[in-house]
Write a protein that holds these residues in place. Structure first.
Motif, PDB file in Angstrom:
ATOM      1  N   VAL A 206       0.823  -1.211   0.000  1.00 18.38           N
ATOM      2  CA  VAL A 206       0.000   0.000   0.000  1.00 18.38           C
ATOM      3  C   VAL A 206       0.860   1.265   0.000  1.00 18.38           C
ATOM      4  N   PRO A 207       1.779   1.437   0.975  1.00 19.22           N
ATOM      5  CA  PRO A 207       2.623   2.658   0.928  1.00 19.22           C
ATOM      6  C   PRO A 207       3.541   2.688  -0.286  1.00 19.22           C
ATOM      7  N   LEU A 208       3.938   1.508  -0.791  1.00 19.25           N
ATOM      8  CA  LEU A 208       4.796   1.480  -1.982  1.00 19.25           C
ATOM      9  C   LEU A 208       4.051   2.022  -3.193  1.00 19.25           C
ATOM     10  N   PHE A 209       2.792   1.616  -3.366  1.00 16.49           N
ATOM     11  CA  PHE A 209       1.989   2.130  -4.474  1.00 16.49           C
ATOM     12  C   PHE A 209       1.726   3.628  -4.312  1.00 16.49           C
ATOM     13  N   ILE A 210       1.455   4.061  -3.090  1.00 14.40           N
ATOM     14  CA  ILE A 210       1.205   5.489  -2.850  1.00 14.40           C
ATOM     15  C   ILE A 210       2.447   6.305  -3.187  1.00 14.40           C
ATOM     16  N   ASN A 211       3.613   5.838  -2.748  1.00 11.23           N
ATOM     17  CA  ASN A 211       4.856   6.553  -3.049  1.00 11.23           C
ATOM     18  C   ASN A 211       5.160   6.545  -4.541  1.00 11.23           C
ATOM     19  N   SER A 212       4.817   5.449  -5.222  1.00 12.72           N
ATOM     20  CA  SER A 212       5.063   5.367  -6.666  1.00 12.72           C
ATOM     21  C   SER A 212       4.222   6.385  -7.418  1.00 12.72           C
ATOM     22  N   PHE A 213       2.933   6.480  -7.062  1.00 11.14           N
ATOM     23  CA  PHE A 213       2.068   7.466  -7.715  1.00 11.14           C
ATOM     24  C   PHE A 213       2.501   8.889  -7.389  1.00 11.14           C
ATOM     25  N   ARG A 214       2.974   9.089  -6.155  1.00 11.38           N
ATOM     26  CA  ARG A 214       3.444  10.424  -5.781  1.00 11.38           C
ATOM     27  C   ARG A 214       4.672  10.807  -6.592  1.00 11.38           C
ATOM     28  N   ARG A 215       5.599   9.877  -6.744  1.00  5.59           N
ATOM     29  CA  ARG A 215       6.794  10.146  -7.540  1.00  5.59           C
ATOM     30  C   ARG A 215       6.440  10.384  -9.006  1.00  5.59           C
ATOM     31  N   ALA A 216       5.487   9.619  -9.517  1.00  7.29           N
ATOM     32  CA  ALA A 216       5.069   9.806 -10.904  1.00  7.29           C
ATOM     33  C   ALA A 216       4.449  11.197 -11.103  1.00  7.29           C
ATOM     34  N   ASP A 217       3.657  11.627 -10.127  1.00  5.25           N
ATOM     35  CA  ASP A 217       3.044  12.951 -10.223  1.00  5.25           C
ATOM     36  C   ASP A 217       4.104  14.043 -10.147  1.00  5.25           C
ATOM     37  N   GLU A 218       5.078  13.888  -9.263  1.00  2.00           N
ATOM     38  CA  GLU A 218       6.158  14.878  -9.156  1.00  2.00           C
ATOM     39  C   GLU A 218       6.988  14.920 -10.442  1.00  2.00           C
ATOM     40  N   LEU A 219       7.228  13.756 -11.029  1.00  2.00           N
ATOM     41  CA  LEU A 219       7.995  13.712 -12.276  1.00  2.00           C
ATOM     42  C   LEU A 219       7.232  14.399 -13.400  1.00  2.00           C
ATOM     43  N   ALA A 220       5.914  14.178 -13.462  1.00  2.00           N
ATOM     44  CA  ALA A 220       5.105  14.820 -14.498  1.00  2.00           C
ATOM     45  C   ALA A 220       5.118  16.341 -14.335  1.00  2.00           C
ATOM     46  N   LEU A 221       5.004  16.824 -13.096  1.00  2.00           N
ATOM     47  CA  LEU A 221       5.039  18.264 -12.853  1.00  2.00           C
ATOM     48  C   LEU A 221       6.399  18.849 -13.221  1.00  2.00           C
ATOM     49  N   ALA A 222       7.478  18.125 -12.899  1.00  2.00           N
ATOM     50  CA  ALA A 222       8.818  18.604 -13.226  1.00  2.00           C
ATOM     51  C   ALA A 222       9.013  18.690 -14.741  1.00  2.00           C
ATOM     52  N   MET A 223       8.493  17.712 -15.471  1.00  2.00           N
ATOM     53  CA  MET A 223       8.631  17.721 -16.928  1.00  2.00           C
ATOM     54  C   MET A 223       7.797  18.852 -17.548  1.00  2.00           C
ATOM     55  N   GLU A 224       6.616  19.092 -17.002  1.00  2.00           N
ATOM     56  CA  GLU A 224       5.790  20.200 -17.497  1.00  2.00           C
ATOM     57  C   GLU A 224       6.441  21.544 -17.189  1.00  2.00           C
ATOM     58  N   ALA A 225       7.059  21.666 -16.002  1.00  2.00           N
ATOM     59  CA  ALA A 225       7.713  22.920 -15.633  1.00  2.00           C
ATOM     60  C   ALA A 225       8.893  23.230 -16.553  1.00  2.00           C
ATOM     61  N   ARG A 226       9.473  22.198 -17.149  1.00  2.00           N
ATOM     62  CA  ARG A 226      10.582  22.380 -18.082  1.00  2.00           C
ATOM     63  C   ARG A 226      10.114  22.406 -19.538  1.00  2.00           C
ATOM     64  N   CYS A 227       8.791  22.563 -19.704  1.00  2.00           N
ATOM     65  CA  CYS A 227       8.176  22.695 -21.035  1.00  2.00           C
ATOM     66  C   CYS A 227       8.420  21.455 -21.905  1.00  2.00           C
ATOM     67  N   TYR A 228       8.407  20.310 -21.288  1.00  2.00           N
ATOM     68  CA  TYR A 228       8.598  19.070 -22.055  1.00  2.00           C
ATOM     69  C   TYR A 228       7.313  18.769 -22.835  1.00  2.00           C
ATOM     70  N   LYS A 229       7.453  18.591 -24.143  1.00  2.00           N
ATOM     71  CA  LYS A 229       6.299  18.334 -25.007  1.00  2.00           C
ATOM     72  C   LYS A 229       6.551  17.148 -25.940  1.00  2.00           C
ATOM     73  N   GLY A 230       7.323  16.194 -25.481  1.00  2.00           N
ATOM     74  CA  GLY A 230       7.592  15.026 -26.312  1.00  2.00           C
ATOM     75  C   GLY A 230       8.804  15.237 -27.201  1.00  2.00           C
ATOM     76  N   GLY A 231       8.938  14.389 -28.205  1.00  2.00           N
ATOM     77  CA  GLY A 231      10.125  14.416 -29.044  1.00  2.00           C
ATOM     78  C   GLY A 231      10.069  15.385 -30.208  1.00  2.00           C
ATOM     79  N   GLU A 232       8.915  15.995 -30.455  1.00  2.00           N
ATOM     80  CA  GLU A 232       8.777  16.883 -31.612  1.00  2.00           C
ATOM     81  C   GLU A 232       9.618  18.152 -31.424  1.00  2.00           C
ATOM     82  N   GLY A 233      10.534  18.394 -32.354  1.00  2.00           N
ATOM     83  CA  GLY A 233      11.386  19.569 -32.301  1.00  2.00           C
ATOM     84  C   GLY A 233      12.471  19.524 -31.244  1.00  2.00           C
ATOM     85  N   ARG A 234      12.659  18.378 -30.627  1.00  2.00           N
ATOM     86  CA  ARG A 234      13.642  18.266 -29.554  1.00  2.00           C
ATOM     87  C   ARG A 234      15.043  18.090 -30.137  1.00  2.00           C
TER      88      ARG A 234
END
Length: 265
Positions: A206-234
């Protein structure tokens, strides 16, 4: 035991293997794995042992890292050995235990499968230990680029594969911390039957799944903050070029595969 898993970890270095083009290393690792299934005699694995030891020497990987990569699969090796020894029929019977028999073919097949799994784990560990996650992502993407014409999202697939590989050590550390915390609170994960042990895993999962989702959410926010939009034009800061050592490694691998094929006769 949990912290001994080296898959997904990167060991910085400046060896010949570290400097190889990541695309070449991925292709050579794939050929190495395929070659393990080509071999059908023990003499072939003698050549594999010599070749693998030579690669580890060139990569300057400490022997302890190789041993750490094998520790977590000890139970898998034992299960494979017992399964093949007891359930494989053969001409010469060494012992009988009710419906189970130990035969010459069973012992041979058990040893064969154990050696194959060991080299499989060691070979893939060398790839991750000598290739940074960024280089691995770029290498996979460049190899998948030709498939963009048929709609394959090369960059997205490469990114997902590398993130999954990169987070294996992180999740292992999280699991280890949770187990220690639960044991400090009096949790018992070793006594009882299989059903009770499975129920005791709930405070870990249970805590492992919660921590995994939390890390995934933090990673998504970090990628959005760096204007990550996939491989197009990268673009890439570092461009990969196949050099002399890459060609030499390809020739060596081809020779190794030819020797393995000849060892089948």
């Amino acid at each position: 035991m949990i912290r001994d898993i080296t898959l997904g970890q990167y060991l910085p270095g400046d060896s010949v293997i570290h400097r190889l083009d990541p695309r070449v290393k991925i292709i050579l690792s794939t050929l190495y794995v395929i070659n393990l299934f080509i071999i059908n005699k023990f003499i072939g694995y003698l050549y594999v042992a010599i070749f693998t030891a030579f690669v580890i020497f060139l990569a300057k990987i400490p022997f302890k890292y190789i041993m750490k990569s094998l520790k977590p699969i000890i139970w898998l090796l034992l299960f494979t050995a017992v399964f093949n020894v007891l359930l494989t029929p053969g001409e010469i019977v060494y012992a009988r235990f009710g419906p189970f028999t130990i035969t010459d073919k069973g012992v041979y097949l058990a040893g064969f499968m154990i050696i194959r799994i060991v080299f499989l784990i060691v070979g893939t560990s060398v790839l991750t230990l000598t290739t940074s996650p960024i280089a691995l992502t770029d290498g996979i993407e460049l190899l998948l680029n030709p498939f963009k014409k048929i709609g394959v999202p090369a960059h997205e697939l490469a990114m997902m594969m590398t993130i999954a590989l990169r987070f294996i050590p992180t999740l292992i550390d999280e699991t280890d911390k949770i187990i220690k915390a639960q044991k400090a609170r009096g949790a018992d994960f070793e006594s009882g039957n299989i059903i009770n042990r499975a129920k005791n895993l709930i405070p870990i999962l249970v805590p492992l799944f919660i921590n995994s989702f939390r890390r995934a959410d933090e990673l998504a926010l970090a990628m959005e903050a760096r204007c990550y939009k996939g491989g197009e034009g990268r673009t890439r800061m570092k461009q990969f070029n196949i050099e002399k050592n890459d060609y030499i490694s390809i020739v060596v691998m081809v020779c190794f595969i030819i020797i393995s094929i000849l060892s089948r006769r």
